[in-house]
Scaffold this motif. Structure first.
Motif, PDB file in Angstrom:
ATOM      1  N   UNK A   1      -0.977   7.932   5.018  1.00 24.08           N
ATOM      2  CA  UNK A   1      -1.754   6.729   4.755  1.00 24.08           C
ATOM      3  C   UNK A   1      -2.061   6.040   6.081  1.00 24.08           C
ATOM      4  N   UNK A   2      -3.330   5.931   6.409  1.00 20.44           N
ATOM      5  CA  UNK A   2      -3.731   5.272   7.658  1.00 20.44           C
ATOM      6  C   UNK A   2      -3.457   3.778   7.542  1.00 20.44           C
ATOM      7  N   UNK A   3      -2.681   3.246   8.493  1.00 24.08           N
ATOM      8  CA  UNK A   3      -2.342   1.826   8.498  1.00 24.08           C
ATOM      9  C   UNK A   3      -2.627   1.230   9.870  1.00 24.08           C
ATOM     10  N   UNK A   4      -3.492   0.215   9.895  1.00 25.32           N
ATOM     11  CA  UNK A   4      -3.761  -0.474  11.156  1.00 25.32           C
ATOM     12  C   UNK A   4      -2.558  -1.297  11.592  1.00 25.32           C
ATOM     13  N   UNK A   5      -1.660  -1.623  10.640  1.00 25.95           N
ATOM     14  CA  UNK A   5      -0.495  -2.453  10.946  1.00 25.95           C
ATOM     15  C   UNK A   5       0.659  -1.658  11.543  1.00 25.95           C
ATOM     16  N   UNK A   6       0.439  -0.398  11.873  1.00 25.41           N
ATOM     17  CA  UNK A   6       1.530   0.470  12.294  1.00 25.41           C
ATOM     18  C   UNK A   6       1.826   0.396  13.784  1.00 25.41           C
TER      19      UNK A   6
ATOM     20  N   UNK B   1       0.832  -1.208   0.000  1.00 25.54           N
ATOM     21  CA  UNK B   1       0.000   0.000   0.000  1.00 25.54           C
ATOM     22  C   UNK B   1       0.867   1.259   0.000  1.00 25.54           C
ATOM     23  N   UNK B   2       1.942   1.255   0.765  1.00 25.65           N
ATOM     24  CA  UNK B   2       2.854   2.401   0.765  1.00 25.65           C
ATOM     25  C   UNK B   2       3.478   2.580  -0.619  1.00 25.65           C
ATOM     26  N   UNK B   3       3.919   1.474  -1.207  1.00 24.05           N
ATOM     27  CA  UNK B   3       4.542   1.560  -2.535  1.00 24.05           C
ATOM     28  C   UNK B   3       3.566   2.091  -3.578  1.00 24.05           C
ATOM     29  N   UNK B   4       2.353   1.580  -3.537  1.00 26.39           N
ATOM     30  CA  UNK B   4       1.349   2.012  -4.510  1.00 26.39           C
ATOM     31  C   UNK B   4       1.041   3.491  -4.342  1.00 26.39           C
TER      32      UNK B   4
ATOM     33  N   UNK C   1       1.567   8.877  -6.735  1.00 23.56           N
ATOM     34  CA  UNK C   1       1.567  10.279  -6.302  1.00 23.56           C
ATOM     35  C   UNK C   1       2.350  11.130  -7.299  1.00 23.56           C
ATOM     36  N   UNK C   2       2.092  12.425  -7.348  1.00 21.74           N
ATOM     37  CA  UNK C   2       2.908  13.316  -8.186  1.00 21.74           C
ATOM     38  C   UNK C   2       4.377  13.252  -7.772  1.00 21.74           C
ATOM     39  N   UNK C   3       5.261  13.550  -8.715  1.00 19.63           N
ATOM     40  CA  UNK C   3       6.696  13.486  -8.412  1.00 19.63           C
ATOM     41  C   UNK C   3       7.109  14.529  -7.375  1.00 19.63           C
ATOM     42  N   UNK C   4       6.254  15.506  -7.136  1.00 19.89           N
ATOM     43  CA  UNK C   4       6.554  16.513  -6.105  1.00 19.89           C
ATOM     44  C   UNK C   4       6.394  15.959  -4.691  1.00 19.89           C
ATOM     45  N   UNK C   5       5.751  14.809  -4.572  1.00 26.04           N
ATOM     46  CA  UNK C   5       5.582  14.183  -3.259  1.00 26.04           C
ATOM     47  C   UNK C   5       6.862  13.419  -2.922  1.00 26.04           C
ATOM     48  N   UNK C   6       7.435  13.732  -1.764  1.00 24.78           N
ATOM     49  CA  UNK C   6       8.716  13.146  -1.360  1.00 24.78           C
ATOM     50  C   UNK C   6       8.575  11.846  -0.589  1.00 24.78           C
ATOM     51  N   UNK C   7       7.408  11.614   0.016  1.00 29.12           N
ATOM     52  CA  UNK C   7       7.285  10.465   0.901  1.00 29.12           C
ATOM     53  C   UNK C   7       5.822  10.135   1.141  1.00 29.12           C
ATOM     54  N   UNK C   8       5.592   8.905   1.577  1.00 32.01           N
ATOM     55  CA  UNK C   8       4.286   8.488   2.094  1.00 32.01           C
ATOM     56  C   UNK C   8       4.524   7.965   3.503  1.00 32.01           C
ATOM     57  N   UNK C   9       3.908   8.641   4.470  1.00 31.09           N
ATOM     58  CA  UNK C   9       4.067   8.275   5.875  1.00 31.09           C
ATOM     59  C   UNK C   9       2.855   7.484   6.347  1.00 31.09           C
ATOM     60  N   UNK C  10       3.097   6.408   7.070  1.00 30.59           N
ATOM     61  CA  UNK C  10       1.996   5.728   7.732  1.00 30.59           C
ATOM     62  C   UNK C  10       1.477   6.605   8.865  1.00 30.59           C
TER      63      UNK C  10
ATOM     64  N   UNK D   1       3.935   8.336  11.422  1.00 27.60           N
ATOM     65  CA  UNK D   1       4.917   7.310  11.763  1.00 27.60           C
ATOM     66  C   UNK D   1       6.068   7.400  10.762  1.00 27.60           C
ATOM     67  N   UNK D   2       7.002   8.326  10.962  1.00 29.88           N
ATOM     68  CA  UNK D   2       8.085   8.507   9.985  1.00 29.88           C
ATOM     69  C   UNK D   2       9.034   7.324   9.898  1.00 29.88           C
ATOM     70  N   UNK D   3       8.967   6.413  10.879  1.00 29.54           N
ATOM     71  CA  UNK D   3       9.770   5.192  10.796  1.00 29.54           C
ATOM     72  C   UNK D   3       8.916   4.009  10.341  1.00 29.54           C
ATOM     73  N   UNK D   4       7.852   4.335   9.644  1.00 26.23           N
ATOM     74  CA  UNK D   4       7.089   3.374   8.848  1.00 26.23           C
ATOM     75  C   UNK D   4       6.627   4.165   7.634  1.00 26.23           C
ATOM     76  N   UNK D   5       7.547   4.331   6.704  1.00 24.94           N
ATOM     77  CA  UNK D   5       7.311   5.253   5.600  1.00 24.94           C
ATOM     78  C   UNK D   5       8.158   4.867   4.396  1.00 24.94           C
ATOM     79  N   UNK D   6       7.689   5.290   3.240  1.00 25.13           N
ATOM     80  CA  UNK D   6       8.431   5.115   1.988  1.00 25.13           C
ATOM     81  C   UNK D   6       8.829   6.491   1.483  1.00 25.13           C
TER      82      UNK D   6
END
Length: 283
Positions: free
Chosen positions: A165-170, A99-102, A107-116, A123-128
């Protein structure tokens, strides 16, 4: 993938948190299992036994916060994106990582990251992350503050363009209460067989899908149609036969069907057998 596995474990009384077990597997091993297809896995922290090959590294001054550890891990990353994880995520799944990868890929190339996000908290230590913006912001922070040691993570994420991205697995494990809750959760009725199967596969170095329902049906048929001790013996023999045949999911299914049909024939004989001309229950 970069996994931060250092820290002082102060909220655990100084215990080695990545080495604490949940379901017989260390928190580090459970975290690593969430991304089995990573091109390169870098673990920042003291060396520990792991079932899979990882690249170990350390920050210059261990115990000085996540930013120096992240910087040390990034030095070994060559991919355009990097999954960053804390080593205390016992319920993180490959599906959550997908889900993070997708989310980042679309996302637009201007987006630097996806945080859970869990319970409204980043959760910056559960992020892509995209690797280059992450390196850039770490370098800017080091220049601005003269160091990365003991700086809060929020200084980094505040400068990045991030989707959430809301993640219950976080759920992570910071305290012994969290550890106790995680250990209780895996023994709940809806989780225990999946957890046990995953633990056994990891312990034996197996990478295959297991049709748990089919195996349990076979064990039940052997126990009822033959004798209770036949259940574990039969499932062992089925596994052995499937391994000799090649070990694929199809090999397991074929061996399971054969043993189940045999158990049916035993049960039919014990009950007087099928009527004349009637075929066995299974073929």
């Amino acid at each position: 993938m970069v996994v931060l596995a250092g820290g002082r474990g102060t909220r655990l009384g100084g215990a080695d948190k990545p080495g604490v077990t949940v379901g017989g597997r260390t928190l580090l091993e459970r975290t690593l299992a969430a991304c089995p297809d990573a091109d390169r896995t870098v673990v920042v922290g003291p060396r520990r036994p792991t079932a899979r090959a990882v690249r170990w590294t350390r920050e210059p001054r261990p115990g000085t916060g996540p930013l120096p550890a992240l910087h040390a891990g990034l030095a070994h990353v060559t991919a355009d994106t990097v999954l960053v994880l804390a080593a205390d995520l016992p319920f993180l799944t490959p599906q959550a990582v997908t889900r993070l990868r997708t989310a980042l890929a679309t996302a637009p190339t201007s987006v630097d990251a996806v945080l859970a996000v869990r319970e409204g908290r980043d959760q910056p230590l559960l992020a892509l992350y995209r690797a280059e913006p992450l390196r850039r912001e770490l370098a800017l922070l080091a220049t601005e503050h003269g160091r990365l040691e003991n700086l809060p993570l929020k200084l980094l994420t505040a400068e990045l363009s991030a989707h959430r991205l809301e993640l219950a697995d976080a759920a992570d494990c910071d305290t012994w209460e969290d550890i106790a809750a995680a250990r209780a959760r895996i023994r709940e009725h809806g989780h225990v067989l999946d957890e046990w199967t995953a633990a056994v596969k990891a312990e034996l170095g197996l990478d295959l899908d297991v049709d748990v329902a089919a195996v349990l049906d076979l064990a039940r048929d052997a126990a009822h149609g033959v004798a209770r001790p036949a259940a574990p013996l039969t499932t062992f023999l089925v596994g052995y036969a499937a391994a000799r045949a090649g070990g694929s999911p199809q090999d397991i299914a074929v061996a399971t069907r054969k043993a189940a049909a045999l158990a049916d024939r035993w049960a039919e004989e014990a009950s007087g057998g099928p009527a004349p001309g009637q075929p066995p229950t299974r073929d």
